[in-house]
Write an enzyme that holds these catalytic residues in place. Sequence first.
Site, mmCIF file in Angstrom:
data_model
loop_
_atom_site.group_PDB
_atom_site.id
_atom_site.type_symbol
_atom_site.label_atom_id
_atom_site.label_comp_id
_atom_site.label_asym_id
_atom_site.label_seq_id
_atom_site.Cartn_x
_atom_site.Cartn_y
_atom_site.Cartn_z
ATOM 1 N N ASP A 61 -22.131 2.682 18.462
ATOM 2 C CA ASP A 61 -23.500 3.052 17.488
ATOM 3 C C ASP A 61 -24.324 4.005 17.932
ATOM 4 O OD1 ASP A 61 -22.417 0.804 16.247
ATOM 5 O OD2 ASP A 61 -23.662 -0.752 17.058
ATOM 6 N N GLU A 149 7.247 -7.427 4.595
ATOM 7 C CA GLU A 149 5.850 -7.446 4.772
ATOM 8 C C GLU A 149 4.959 -8.321 4.050
ATOM 9 O OE1 GLU A 149 6.314 -2.446 4.192
ATOM 10 O OE2 GLU A 149 4.844 -3.581 2.861
ATOM 11 N N LYS A 151 2.579 -10.110 1.474
ATOM 12 C CA LYS A 151 2.115 -9.571 0.083
ATOM 13 C C LYS A 151 0.590 -9.860 0.143
ATOM 14 C CE LYS A 151 2.851 -9.567 -4.754
ATOM 15 N NZ LYS A 151 1.299 -10.037 -5.007
ATOM 16 N N ARG A 172 -5.873 0.920 -8.437
ATOM 17 C CA ARG A 172 -4.448 1.084 -9.136
ATOM 18 C C ARG A 172 -4.521 1.016 -10.697
ATOM 19 N NH1 ARG A 172 -0.968 -2.662 -11.635
ATOM 20 N NH2 ARG A 172 1.095 -2.222 -11.405
ATOM 21 N N GLU A 208 -3.991 -1.522 0.741
ATOM 22 C CA GLU A 208 -4.636 -2.719 0.206
ATOM 23 C C GLU A 208 -6.060 -3.178 0.843
ATOM 24 O OE1 GLU A 208 -3.521 -6.205 -2.513
ATOM 25 O OE2 GLU A 208 -2.649 -4.096 -2.387
ATOM 26 N N CYS A 441 -36.187 -20.338 4.258
ATOM 27 C CA CYS A 441 -37.370 -20.221 4.774
ATOM 28 C C CYS A 441 -37.860 -20.804 6.173
ATOM 29 C CB CYS A 441 -38.268 -20.966 3.658
ATOM 30 S SG CYS A 441 -38.230 -22.516 3.535
ATOM 31 N N CYS A 454 -36.178 -29.346 0.690
ATOM 32 C CA CYS A 454 -36.886 -28.409 1.747
ATOM 33 C C CYS A 454 -38.392 -28.494 1.249
ATOM 34 C CB CYS A 454 -36.350 -27.039 1.314
ATOM 35 S SG CYS A 454 -37.569 -25.604 1.661
#
Length: 706
Positions: A61, A149, A151, A172, A208, A441, A454
Amino acid sequence: MSTPTTENPYLRDPPVEFDPVQDLELEAAEEQVERLREAIREHDRRYYAENDPIIADRTYDALFARLQELEDAFDLAHPDSPTRAVGGEPLEAFETVEHVAPMLSIDASGEADDVREFDERVRRELRDAGYDGDSDDGDGNGEVAYVCEPKFDGVSMEFVYEDGSLERAVTRGDGHEGDDVTRNARTIGSVPQRLHDDPPESFAVRGEVYMPKDAFQAHNRERIERGEDPFANPRNATAGTIRQLDPAVVAERPLEVFYFDVLAASDLADSHREELEDFPRYGLRTNDRVEIVSDIEAAIDYRDRLLEARDDLPYEIDGVVIKVDYREAREELGQTARHDRWAYAYKFPARAEVTPIVDVAVQVGRTGRVTPVALLEPVDVGGVTVSRASLHNPEEIAAKNVNVGDTVRVQRAGDVIPYVEEVVEKGSEGHYELPDVCPVCGSTIERNGPLAFCTGGLACDAQRRRSIEYYASDDGLDLEGLGEKTVRQLVDAGLLESVADLYKLPQKRDALRDLEGWGETSVENLVAEIEASREPPLAEFLSALGIPHVGPTTARELAREFGSFEAFREVAEDDPAKLEGVDDVGETVAETIHEFFASEANAAVVDAVLEHVSPQEGDLEDGGDELAGLTFVFTGSLEGMTRGDAQELVEAHGANATGSVSGNTDYLVTGENPGATKLADAEEEGVDVLEEDAFRAVLEERGIEA
């Protein structure tokens, strides 16, 4: 495109303290920028493609921040700089572009016999074409190796690199052309702006884009706690994110990419396995579950093993893809108009009803009611993908002994609302306990019988935003054009923080016009709606405040009893027992009304609204039944009366006044700047549309003075 050498000071044990920018000459800044870019690209490659970082996140960073600082100070921005990943100005629209090669779909089935038929066809067609087997077998026996692989259940995209730099990223679409989302793709950490090592000069790869499951659940939890609708599944979250017009929004969301195919290249490898081996060297992240198998039965076994591991994977998959490995064999097999003939997807069965709870979010409603929501591994329930389900309340949770980690059965109440029916397999100890304070909150959560609330009132962001939505809704002042989506947009843009802020929007026309989807007409329509609501009928105003248990009917009875807002509020604050004499108001409702006004936060919000609004005393006594059986809807600003006055008038004479047009509506009455939605609904339903003069004529025909 070469990897930085160890001489680069920002590669290993880099400094995190730098000379002040003002002490640098341009030449020194340019050199430092170039070194930082090289190092950051290498750190990105090691992090995303190799999963082997050599510096801490905090150090990364610091390097990134220094690069941004130098580029800004010396005007050294560059298209493929790592800093391009921070977003930028929103787009007006996406450009449609053609793919460098078709992005075809994959033939698929969930049956093993269909997969075996695919293999038989592949071998038969290759044999008929004279193909004598993969080159590394050397025995000419016609053997065909497959690459297996996962999917991925995400969004497939094309990434085009020219001379190693990212040229464009395209969805695509229809397989031949898609949306250019390059600006958004640059914000994804695992999309390299510039490739490493020595990639082909022209290189188009298929990847993907997806949202990891844990990140998806965390993102959904945040949305629920902010009062927003969660995404149904990670794929929907990904698709909705990648097509955001504001790249800064995309940059904030946790997207990743796996690269799995070469669409086109100036230098093609002989086999798919070689391509995948090269990807990490270039900085392209691949999946570690890829396997090479020598026959179809091994491929079927691979799928079965991955199905068992499915729930433990950090990303969603819905099957496996089986691909012929060697390019020569692929070219012999070719493709149809829709799919490649050298690949096949062996799908997983859909998860049905039973799924694990991965987290619990706390949703705060308009009245402060706290509802625990189970976040689930997406599951099919009655043909609908479900990723969340209500846990109702603390008593229900305790009775079902349900907690995070448990596998549960999910049902849909009335085929609509998903809920947890029962625990199928206990994966935790005890049951989920609500937090002591509101996650929005920080106010205390209090229990009221089986329910929880709340105590923050309108000081709670979740309740405040919903209070704005309710104030503008059909049960409130019916401010057309201020639905949930619009209110959220205005809140996110910093234009609304409370109900009172609605009345400051007419002075913020320029800011409204700058928002996505807003133009001169929509801005003026909204302003007209707001201005027309400054003198609402008392009953509508009482309902719009969102006082718990005070809907339109109760509000009308309260308005009839007290006549003015001041009189009602005085009783509500000082002598709530007097409220109990009003129809529809019992002891519980009276106490709830008192508690609403006793809250300092609620009182402050009401006072702020009253600075802009003057609730009108009205005679709510029945005027007769001249309009009995008729239903009116009003839209736009009327000249001789407020819209609220018109609604009260027709109701006093036996008619119904509703907020939306339906097949039961008799008349849509239009004033200045009528709502387009209500006009369109009226046309579709065959409802008579009356301008104000025609409306008055209808009243006069029935002996009603307007």
